[in-house]
Design a protein around this motif. Structure first.
Motif, PDB file in Angstrom:
ATOM      1  N   ARG A 298       0.834  -1.198   0.000  1.00 55.30           N
ATOM      2  CA  ARG A 298       0.000   0.000   0.000  1.00 55.30           C
ATOM      3  C   ARG A 298       0.870   1.251   0.000  1.00 55.30           C
ATOM      4  NH1 ARG A 298      -5.213  -1.570   1.322  1.00 55.30           N
ATOM      5  NH2 ARG A 298      -5.867   0.555   1.810  1.00 55.30           N
ATOM      6  N   PHE A 299       0.274   2.370  -0.416  1.00 58.47           N
ATOM      7  CA  PHE A 299       0.987   3.648  -0.273  1.00 58.47           C
ATOM      8  C   PHE A 299       0.180   4.551   0.636  1.00 58.47           C
ATOM      9  CE2 PHE A 299      -1.865   4.574  -3.876  1.00 58.47           C
ATOM     10  CZ  PHE A 299      -2.371   5.812  -3.512  1.00 58.47           C
ATOM     11  N   TYR A 300       0.812   5.598   1.141  1.00 57.79           N
ATOM     12  CA  TYR A 300       0.126   6.585   1.971  1.00 57.79           C
ATOM     13  C   TYR A 300       0.917   7.878   2.017  1.00 57.79           C
ATOM     14  CZ  TYR A 300       3.474   5.391   5.681  1.00 57.79           C
ATOM     15  OH  TYR A 300       4.624   5.200   6.409  1.00 57.79           O
ATOM     16  N   LEU A 301       0.264   8.935   2.444  1.00 59.11           N
ATOM     17  CA  LEU A 301       0.945  10.219   2.616  1.00 59.11           C
ATOM     18  C   LEU A 301       1.606  10.192   3.983  1.00 59.11           C
ATOM     19  CD1 LEU A 301       1.470  13.180   1.710  1.00 59.11           C
ATOM     20  CD2 LEU A 301      -0.592  13.796   2.978  1.00 59.11           C
ATOM     21  N   LYS A 302       2.938  10.215   3.967  1.00 58.60           N
ATOM     22  CA  LYS A 302       3.684  10.031   5.203  1.00 58.60           C
ATOM     23  C   LYS A 302       4.131  11.348   5.811  1.00 58.60           C
ATOM     24  CE  LYS A 302       7.617   7.327   6.913  1.00 58.60           C
ATOM     25  NZ  LYS A 302       8.276   8.335   7.723  1.00 58.60           N
ATOM     26  N   GLU A 303       4.386  12.335   4.932  1.00 57.24           N
ATOM     27  CA  GLU A 303       5.092  13.515   5.417  1.00 57.24           C
ATOM     28  C   GLU A 303       4.590  14.774   4.716  1.00 57.24           C
ATOM     29  OE1 GLU A 303       9.247  12.547   5.227  1.00 57.24           O
ATOM     30  OE2 GLU A 303       9.817  14.654   5.310  1.00 57.24           O
ATOM     31  N   VAL A 304       4.429  15.830   5.486  1.00 56.40           N
ATOM     32  CA  VAL A 304       4.129  17.151   4.904  1.00 56.40           C
ATOM     33  C   VAL A 304       5.088  18.151   5.530  1.00 56.40           C
ATOM     34  CG1 VAL A 304       2.457  19.048   4.842  1.00 56.40           C
ATOM     35  CG2 VAL A 304       1.700  16.726   4.350  1.00 56.40           C
ATOM     36  N   ASN A 305       5.745  18.920   4.659  1.00 51.30           N
ATOM     37  CA  ASN A 305       6.632  19.994   5.129  1.00 51.30           C
ATOM     38  C   ASN A 305       6.166  21.285   4.471  1.00 51.30           C
ATOM     39  OD1 ASN A 305       8.359  17.954   6.235  1.00 51.30           O
ATOM     40  ND2 ASN A 305       9.218  17.695   4.183  1.00 51.30           N
ATOM     41  N   VAL A 306       6.091  22.334   5.246  1.00 53.22           N
ATOM     42  CA  VAL A 306       5.691  23.612   4.656  1.00 53.22           C
ATOM     43  C   VAL A 306       6.571  24.733   5.184  1.00 53.22           C
ATOM     44  CG1 VAL A 306       3.942  24.184   6.401  1.00 53.22           C
ATOM     45  CG2 VAL A 306       3.724  25.127   4.111  1.00 53.22           C
ATOM     46  N   TYR A 307       6.854  25.675   4.282  1.00 54.82           N
ATOM     47  CA  TYR A 307       7.549  26.903   4.677  1.00 54.82           C
ATOM     48  C   TYR A 307       6.889  28.000   3.896  1.00 54.82           C
ATOM     49  CZ  TYR A 307      11.456  29.952   5.995  1.00 54.82           C
ATOM     50  OH  TYR A 307      12.224  30.948   6.538  1.00 54.82           O
ATOM     51  N   MET A 308       6.216  28.902   4.598  1.00 55.85           N
ATOM     52  CA  MET A 308       5.551  29.976   3.861  1.00 55.85           C
ATOM     53  C   MET A 308       5.639  31.298   4.597  1.00 55.85           C
ATOM     54  SD  MET A 308       1.534  29.053   4.150  1.00 55.85           S
ATOM     55  CE  MET A 308       0.996  30.483   3.210  1.00 55.85           C
ATOM     56  N   TYR A 309       5.398  32.357   3.857  1.00 59.53           N
ATOM     57  CA  TYR A 309       5.441  33.695   4.424  1.00 59.53           C
ATOM     58  C   TYR A 309       4.023  34.135   4.721  1.00 59.53           C
ATOM     59  CZ  TYR A 309       9.957  33.299   2.219  1.00 59.53           C
ATOM     60  OH  TYR A 309      11.183  32.848   1.847  1.00 59.53           O
ATOM     61  N   LEU A 310       3.807  34.639   5.913  1.00 59.77           N
ATOM     62  CA  LEU A 310       2.480  35.103   6.276  1.00 59.77           C
ATOM     63  C   LEU A 310       2.323  36.560   5.862  1.00 59.77           C
ATOM     64  CD1 LEU A 310       1.999  33.451   9.753  1.00 59.77           C
ATOM     65  CD2 LEU A 310       1.497  32.571   7.487  1.00 59.77           C
ATOM     66  N   ALA A 311       1.081  37.018   5.927  1.00 63.64           N
ATOM     67  CA  ALA A 311       0.795  38.384   5.471  1.00 63.64           C
ATOM     68  C   ALA A 311       1.578  39.425   6.268  1.00 63.64           C
ATOM     69  CB  ALA A 311      -0.694  38.647   5.578  1.00 63.64           C
ATOM     70  N   ASN A 312       1.894  39.125   7.514  1.00 60.20           N
ATOM     71  CA  ASN A 312       2.619  40.124   8.304  1.00 60.20           C
ATOM     72  C   ASN A 312       4.130  40.050   8.095  1.00 60.20           C
ATOM     73  OD1 ASN A 312       3.429  37.896   9.725  1.00 60.20           O
ATOM     74  ND2 ASN A 312       2.343  38.405  11.608  1.00 60.20           N
ATOM     75  N   GLY A 313       4.565  39.241   7.131  1.00 62.99           N
ATOM     76  CA  GLY A 313       5.977  39.193   6.786  1.00 62.99           C
ATOM     77  C   GLY A 313       6.753  38.118   7.524  1.00 62.99           C
ATOM     78  N   SER A 314       6.153  37.506   8.552  1.00 63.23           N
ATOM     79  CA  SER A 314       6.873  36.470   9.277  1.00 63.23           C
ATOM     80  C   SER A 314       6.798  35.161   8.504  1.00 63.23           C
ATOM     81  CB  SER A 314       6.288  36.300  10.677  1.00 63.23           C
ATOM     82  OG  SER A 314       4.969  35.826  10.590  1.00 63.23           O
ATOM     83  N   ALA A 315       7.717  34.248   8.838  1.00 63.96           N
ATOM     84  CA  ALA A 315       7.729  32.961   8.151  1.00 63.96           C
ATOM     85  C   ALA A 315       7.058  31.921   9.034  1.00 63.96           C
ATOM     86  CB  ALA A 315       9.156  32.558   7.846  1.00 63.96           C
ATOM     87  N   PHE A 316       6.419  30.960   8.390  1.00 59.18           N
ATOM     88  CA  PHE A 316       5.770  29.878   9.131  1.00 59.18           C
ATOM     89  C   PHE A 316       6.305  28.581   8.579  1.00 59.18           C
ATOM     90  CE2 PHE A 316       2.409  26.674   9.259  1.00 59.18           C
ATOM     91  CZ  PHE A 316       2.130  26.658  10.612  1.00 59.18           C
ATOM     92  N   ASN A 317       6.822  27.709   9.442  1.00 57.59           N
ATOM     93  CA  ASN A 317       7.196  26.407   8.911  1.00 57.59           C
ATOM     94  C   ASN A 317       6.918  25.293   9.890  1.00 57.59           C
ATOM     95  OD1 ASN A 317       9.794  25.210   9.998  1.00 57.59           O
ATOM     96  ND2 ASN A 317      10.442  27.307   9.594  1.00 57.59           N
TER      97      ASN A 317
END
Ligand SMILES: *[C@@H]1O[C@H](CO)[C@@H](O)[C@H](O)[C@H]1NC(C)=O
Ligand SMILES: *[C@@H]1O[C@H](CO)[C@@H](O)[C@H](O)[C@H]1NC(C)=O
Ligand SMILES: *[C@@H]1O[C@H](CO)[C@@H](O)[C@H](O)[C@H]1NC(C)=O
Ligand SMILES: *[C@@H]1O[C@H](CO)[C@@H](O)[C@H](O)[C@H]1NC(C)=O
Ligand SMILES: *[C@@H]1O[C@H](CO)[C@@H](O)[C@H](O)[C@H]1NC(C)=O
Ligand SMILES: *[C@@H]1O[C@H](CO)[C@@H](O)[C@H](O)[C@H]1NC(C)=O
Ligand SMILES: *[C@@H]1O[C@H](CO)[C@@H](O)[C@H](O)[C@H]1NC(C)=O
Ligand SMILES: *[C@@H]1O[C@H](CO)[C@@H](O)[C@H](O)[C@H]1NC(C)=O
Ligand SMILES: *[C@@H]1O[C@H](CO)[C@@H](O)[C@H](O)[C@H]1NC(C)=O
Ligand SMILES: *[C@@H]1O[C@H](CO)[C@@H](O)[C@H](O)[C@H]1NC(C)=O
Ligand SMILES: *[C@@H]1O[C@H](CO)[C@@H](O)[C@H](O)[C@H]1NC(C)=O
Ligand SMILES: CC(=O)N[C@H]1CO[C@H](CO)[C@@H](O)[C@@H]1O
Length: 415
Positions: A298-317
């Protein structure tokens, strides 16, 4: 996220400063029986070049004064079209039309009219009469969000240059309350700008927009479905079709972000035991979906990584390498048409719409038979039902066996 006192103070100062600068903003708050039906706050100025009687051109800038009137503005009788009309003095007027469509509305027919016969505004002008300049732009804005743009938008429409900034706009307001969900213009989305401070959800900034009564959150529009595919040499090895909505709840008010496939790039890779799909755009440095194979079956979604910039300019990861979503047999795809919520962390969830994904064993660039998520619920019930039935049978068989054994045994002793 907790603001340190220093940062908090700076925020307030910046806000006060912006507040002072923005005293010129035009505010149009149109209401009907339900409450607000259109809210707009913005600033604009026009630089107009006109010919004078002594054969030279003169350029003036009209900064729209806060005392402008907005007679003729309306939400429309049919609630499908609205307009704003602004007059400043007798010489200059400006208008814009809004037309509601399925999931968004368009902003069009932005028209500036000026009367060069008015010698107080246009001294020494030669071409007497009313001039009309139409801005050919047609903007599309999703319904049920407040559109914000602090950056200066400039349109050079000779002989007029139009500048707009400090925009807060929601046409076709539902429920009489301006939405708390924001859509920030692309111009504001670079992490380096200072202006997006205004998008923070700190109470001081929201007070300018939200009525005193607590507003009911309005639904965000569903995201556009995108097709993503990854190739390995010549052949497609990963397929994904989905509408993606990110929900970040670091602040009190969730930050909802719809991924627009038209402005999003994707890359990825396929290995025998793992596959990766990476999305990125101007606001998302990366959003990774990493799939794995389990038990060779079987397969599955094992991992999610995110790095994004929020509207106030800070980064979220955030990174979670221990997920278990979208589980299906190898050689098939996984699909889910209804909205699905993937909880990646306490502060980050992904809402998927019209999902179909196949990270392994793609043949001829096409999806194989799909396992539908509606089967997920049944999957729990079927084994339980089958298990219960089998359990019952097993007990009966065992009972029969022991009874039989006892009888047989006693019988044997008799001989
Ligand atoms: C004035 O501007 C018009 C167009 O805006 C241009 O055609 C004309 O040549 C200009 N005249 C002078 C004297 O610069
Ligand atoms: C017009 O707006 C632009 C952009 O905000 C600003 O830089 C410029 O100073 C304004 N001009 C006048 C005369 O207000
Ligand atoms: C825009 O609104 C004005 C005023 O209501 C109307 O006369 C005009 O026809 C509208 N334009 C379009 C394209 O709908
Ligand atoms: C233009 O301005 C002149 C002078 O103020 C006025 O007489 C005339 O009626 C105006 N034209 C229009 C179409 O409003
Ligand atoms: C042309 O006329 C304008 C306005 O009437 C005036 O400000 C300007 O000084 C004049 N220029 C010349 C060269 O006479
Ligand atoms: C718009 O006006 C209505 C009615 O006067 C008021 O209740 C509401 O708070 C105003 N909205 C904003 C965002 O200022
Ligand atoms: C995605 O691909 C499917 C199947 O190839 C196609 O029907 C659909 O129109 C595509 N959607 C977009 C947004 O390109
Ligand atoms: C790509 O496909 C063509 C024929 O479909 C084949 O001749 C070629 O060798 C393939 N290239 C690679 C790198 O697999
Ligand atoms: C976003 O997440 C928060 C917290 O999990 C939840 O209360 C809210 O309903 C979510 N919003 C959307 C649009 O998914
Ligand atoms: C997508 O990739 C192309 C080519 O690498 C690049 O020019 C473009 O800016 C990228 N778009 C985004 C939104 O990152
Ligand atoms: C999936 O592909 C792998 C190799 O890429 C292969 O060993 C396996 O048999 C395939 N499974 C199915 C169910 O097609
Ligand atoms: C409280 C309230 O009036 N909610 C309504 C807001 O508008 C949506 C439609 O956009 C309705 O479905 C809600 O019932």
């Amino acid at each position: 996220m907790c603001l340190s006192p220093v940062k908090g103070a700076k925020l307030i100062l910046i806000f006060l400063f912006l507040g002072a600068v923005q005293s010129n903003a035009l505010i149009v708050n149109l209401t009907d029986s339900k409450g607000t039906c259109l809210y707009a706050e913005w600033e604009m100025n026009f630089t107009i070049t006109y010919e004078t009687t002594n054969q030279t051109n003169k350029t003036i800038t009209i900064a729209v004064p806060d005392k402008a009137t907005h007679d003729g503005s309306s939400c429309g009788d049919d609630r499908n079209s609205a307009k704003i009309m602004i007059q400043f003095g007798f010489a200059v007027s400006w208008a814009v039309n809004f037309t509601k469509e399925a999931s968004h509305y368009s902003i069009h027919d932005i028209v500036l009219s000026y009367n060069t016969s008015d010698s107080t505004v246009f001294p020494g002008a030669v071409a007497k009469g009313v001039h009309t300049v139409k801005n050919p732009e047609n903007f599309k804005v999703p319904l049920d969000v407040i559109f914000k743009c602090n950056s200066v938008l400039t349109y050079n429409l000779t002989p007029v240059v139009q500048k707009y900034w400090g925009i807060h706009l929601q046409a076709f307001v539902q429920n009489g309350t301006v939405s708390k969900n924001e859509q920030v213009c692309e111009e504001d989305q670079t992490p380096t700008t200072v202006a997006p401070i205004i998008h923070t959800t700190a109470p001081s900034t929201t007070t300018t927009l939200t009525p005193t009564s607590t507003p009911t959150p309005t639904p965000t529009p569903t995201p556009t479905v995108g097709n993503y595919s990854i190739r390995n040499g010549n052949t497609t090895c990963l397929l994904a079709t989905m509408g993606l909505q990110l929900n970040i709840t670091e602040e009190k008010v969730p930050f909802i972000f719809n991924i627009n496939p038209a402005t999003t790039n994707f890359t990825g890779s396929c290995q025998p035991q793992s596959a990766q799909l990476r999305l990125n755009n101007s606001q998302i440095k990366y959003l990774d979906f990493i799939f794995a194979v389990k038990n060779e079956k079987r397969f599955y979604l094992k991992e999610v990584n995110v790095y994004m910039y929020l509207a106030n300019g800070s980064a979220f990861n955030i990174s979670n390498k221990n997920l278990s979503f979208w589980d299906a047999p190898l050689g098939s795809s996984y699909m889910c048409n209804k909205e699905q919520v993937l909880s990646v962390s306490r502060a980050f969830q992904i809402n998927t719409f019209n999902l179909k994904v196949q990270p392994f064993n793609v043949t001829k660039g096409q999806y194989s038979t799909a396992q539908d998520c509606s089967a997920d619920e049944d999957n729990f019930l079927v084994p339980i039902a089958v298990g219960a039935a089998l359990g019952g049978v097993l007990i009966l068989v065992l009972l029969a066996y022991f009874i039989g054994l006892k009888r047989h045994h006693t019988g044997y002793e008799q001989f």
